[in-house]
Motif scaffolding. Structure first.
Motif, PDB file in Angstrom:
ATOM      1  N   LYS A  55       0.871  -1.181   0.000  1.00 11.40           N
ATOM      2  CA  LYS A  55       0.000   0.000   0.000  1.00 11.40           C
ATOM      3  C   LYS A  55       0.899   1.220   0.000  1.00 11.40           C
ATOM      4  CE  LYS A  55      -3.724   2.451   2.389  1.00 11.40           C
ATOM      5  NZ  LYS A  55      -3.013   3.724   2.635  1.00 11.40           N
ATOM      6  N   THR A  84      -8.039   2.270  -0.751  1.00 12.72           N
ATOM      7  CA  THR A  84      -9.062   2.660   0.221  1.00 12.72           C
ATOM      8  C   THR A  84     -10.282   3.283  -0.415  1.00 12.72           C
ATOM      9  OG1 THR A  84      -7.891   4.763   0.498  1.00 12.72           O
ATOM     10  CG2 THR A  84      -7.376   3.022   2.068  1.00 12.72           C
ATOM     11  N   GLN A 133      -9.641  -3.884  -1.748  1.00 16.66           N
ATOM     12  CA  GLN A 133     -10.151  -2.624  -1.210  1.00 16.66           C
ATOM     13  C   GLN A 133     -10.374  -2.751   0.288  1.00 16.66           C
ATOM     14  OE1 GLN A 133     -13.339  -0.741  -3.308  1.00 16.66           O
ATOM     15  NE2 GLN A 133     -14.094   0.252  -1.450  1.00 16.66           N
ATOM     16  N   LEU A 134      -9.883  -1.768   1.029  1.00 16.29           N
ATOM     17  CA  LEU A 134     -10.055  -1.737   2.475  1.00 16.29           C
ATOM     18  C   LEU A 134     -11.374  -1.075   2.839  1.00 16.29           C
ATOM     19  CD1 LEU A 134      -6.438  -0.598   3.404  1.00 16.29           C
ATOM     20  CD2 LEU A 134      -7.389  -2.887   3.730  1.00 16.29           C
ATOM     21  N   SER A 138     -10.916   2.039   7.685  1.00 11.54           N
ATOM     22  CA  SER A 138      -9.756   1.218   8.033  1.00 11.54           C
ATOM     23  C   SER A 138      -8.614   2.060   8.600  1.00 11.54           C
ATOM     24  CB  SER A 138      -9.268   0.466   6.796  1.00 11.54           C
ATOM     25  OG  SER A 138      -8.058  -0.217   7.072  1.00 11.54           O
ATOM     26  N   LYS A 141      -5.801   3.114   6.287  1.00 11.01           N
ATOM     27  CA  LYS A 141      -5.958   4.260   5.396  1.00 11.01           C
ATOM     28  C   LYS A 141      -4.888   5.311   5.658  1.00 11.01           C
ATOM     29  CE  LYS A 141      -9.553   7.378   3.644  1.00 11.01           C
ATOM     30  NZ  LYS A 141     -10.965   7.787   3.766  1.00 11.01           N
ATOM     31  N   THR A 176     -16.591   6.344   0.895  1.00  9.14           N
ATOM     32  CA  THR A 176     -15.895   6.071  -0.356  1.00  9.14           C
ATOM     33  C   THR A 176     -16.821   6.086  -1.556  1.00  9.14           C
ATOM     34  OG1 THR A 176     -16.205   3.708  -0.010  1.00  9.14           O
ATOM     35  CG2 THR A 176     -14.171   4.670   0.819  1.00  9.14           C
TER      36      THR A 176
END
Length: 540
Positions: A55, A84, A133-134, A138, A141, A176
């Protein structure tokens, strides 16, 4: 894992808890990138089969590192890229080394068990890139990491962006699924800017205990997402379940010391490159700043030159206009003798004024030419002042003015040029006599005052209004007028005096009251000749 888990944990905090005597390390994004690049270099150059959990910031320079690994690695590898938001994954993250393997670049997980891939097999037999995808809330992030597992070389590069380093307006979490162009897009833009500039808290570890602890945090982050997306739970279970075997294989033996040495060598080299680039950029910035200052000075000099030329043109035009008018009137056939005489006097006065202006302008030009090549010399006031005073004695007697001077011969020599000192005395003495009426007095006195010699010009003339004193050293400024008389002159005498004194390290000041006279105080530095050892000595 329990579906009741709704929140993951910070990988950075897990790492600090595992490390003995943890010491928070603050690094710049450039330093973090150099560590990530060093680890990738070792994996590529040593051709190590590996699985990577990554990431990194969204910027192209970071994503280029992922693409570089995908294109350069010549052995089976698997990359798990975390994001994210549901924004389009950059083209760099969708690349698969040599075009092999399978990838899911635009979805969270495979949508069913039938679509699930045996990731354990993938990491050993082919190459693949999988994006994960988180959850929106999270903890990851706020973190960036490169977690890599290989039988010969496993490690972790981890960075955390502290909340205190972000603007308050960015603290609020943003869904998101916000519409494009809305709040989510704005928050993303702000985050990208912070990723470029904000310092980060970082750690780099090859400790198996730390790697296990952080790895559990990565798995938990994926599990949290699983609970929020029940339709992908089966695929997520396959995914997370395959990772444990990878971890056991990667930590089965300690890190090869030779590979660790290569990593350190790569990092030192990259840090040197970062330092070298930063040095170059800093020098370029300093040069740009210097050039900007010089450019502003040049522009200012050009502006002053334009203003000066404009003023000179106006000053030259005035006497020419008066002379032309006088000549026109002289041609009148009915002109009386007294009028003719007055117009002739106007012509003479204006010719003198224009001559004085041209002479003063030439003095200024000459002064500017002498600055670069002039070296201050020891000059005696007793050799300069009496000669100038005697030259003006006839004019003073004609006006009925008492003119006197006092210049002790034992005064120390001053640092100046003889021609410059003579010009100072001429201009100030001429002004004193010009603006002093009949029966007045003008004195010139000299005395030592500390490291300077003070030369005082005092008169009992008409004086200068208090409001005019700050302006009298301006070019072409003429303030004082004798009643019924035009003092003439170019208005450059005091300007020349001030410029000369600035160039020889002296100064000039004035005190004056209307109808009581004026006193000009000139300070000239005492000449100190250089001697051996870098010291100076007085010249007496």
């Amino acid at each position: 894992m329990s579906s009741s888990i709704t929140q993951d944990v910070s990988l950075y905090e897990l790492a600090l808890q595992s490390e003995e005597s943890p010491a928070p390390l603050q690094v710049s994004p450039a330093t973090l990138k150099s560590i990530v690049s060093s680890a990738i270099d070792v994996l590529i150059e040593q051709k190590l089969p590996a699985t990577l959990w990554i990431k990194l910031p969204r910027d192209d320079v970071w994503q280029a590192e992922i693409k570089r690994y995908c294109e350069s690695a010549q052995v089976p590898h698997t990359l798990y890229l975390f994001r994210t938001s549901k924004d389009e994954v950059l083209s760099a993250t969708s690349a698969i080394a040599n075009g092999q393997g399978e990838a899911y670049p635009n979805q969270d997980f495979p949508r069913s068990a039938e679509e699930a891939v045996d990731f354990s097999a993938v990491s050993h037999s082919s190459s693949a890139l999988v994006t994960l995808q988180l959850a929106a809330e999270s903890q990851l992030k706020r973190e960036y990491f490169l977690f890599f597992l290989s039988p010969q070389f496993s490690g972790l590069v981890l960075a955390h962006r502290p909340r205190s380093l972000r603007p308050t307006k960015s603290e609020t979490a943003t869904p998101t699924n916000a519409p494009k162009g809305g709040t989510a897009e704005k928050a993303t833009t702000e985050e990208e800017g912070l990723e470029k500039k904000q310092p980060l808290l970082a750690c780099c570890s090859f400790n198996p205990t730390t790697l296990q602890q952080v790895f559990s945090g990565i798995k938990q982050a994926v599990t949290v997402t699983q609970t929020l997306h029940s339709e992908s739970a089966i695929a997520a279970s396959h995914l997370v379940g395959s990772w444990d075997q990878l971890l056991q294989q990667g930590l089965a033996q300690p890190v090869d010391s030779n590979l660790f040495s290569r990593f350190l060598t790569k990092q030192v080299q990259r840090q040197e490159e970062v330092w070298h680039r930063s040095t170059i950029y800093r020098k370029q910035a300093e040069s740009a700043e210097t050039l900007q200052v010089q450019n502003e000075e040049l522009l200012n000099a050009l502006r002053l030159k334009d203003e000066f030329l404009s003023t000179v043109g106006q000053e030259l035009r005035t006497p020419l206009t008066n002379m032309k008018t006088a000549l026109t009137l002289l041609n009148s056939p009915s002109l009386k003798p007294a009028q003719r005489q007055r117009y002739m006097q106007v012509l003479s006065t204006e010719c003198d004024r224009q001559g004085s202006l041209i002479a003063s302008l030439l003095d200024l030009v000459q002064l500017d030419r002498e600055i670069e090549n002039s070296t201050m010399q020891p000059v005696s006031l007793a050799e300069i002042v009496p000669g100038v005073v005697s030259t003006y004695q006839p004019l003073a007697q004609e006006k009925g003015i008492m003119l006197a001077y006092t210049v002790p011969e034992e005064l120390p020599l001053v640092s100046c040029l003889s021609a410059w000192l003579k010009q100072i005395v001429i201009n100030l003495l001429h002004n004193g006599i010009k603006f002093t009426p009949k029966s007045g007095q003008v004195w010139v006195r000299a005395k030592q005052q500390g490291d300077y010699v003070q030369l005082e010009f005092r008169d009992t003339g008409i004086g200068i209004p208090t409001s005019e004193i700050p302006k009298i050293f301006d070019r072409f400024y003429r303030a004082r007028h004798v009643a019924g008389e035009d003092p003439g002159g170019a208005g450059l005498g005091l300007t020349i005096v001030q410029q000369i004194l600035l160039r020889c390290g002296g100064s000039v000041s004035v005190k004056s009251k209307l109808s009581e006279g004026s006193t000009f105080n000139v300070l000239l530095p005492i000449y100190r000749a250089p001697i051996e050892g870098g010291k100076m000595r007085d010249e007496g």
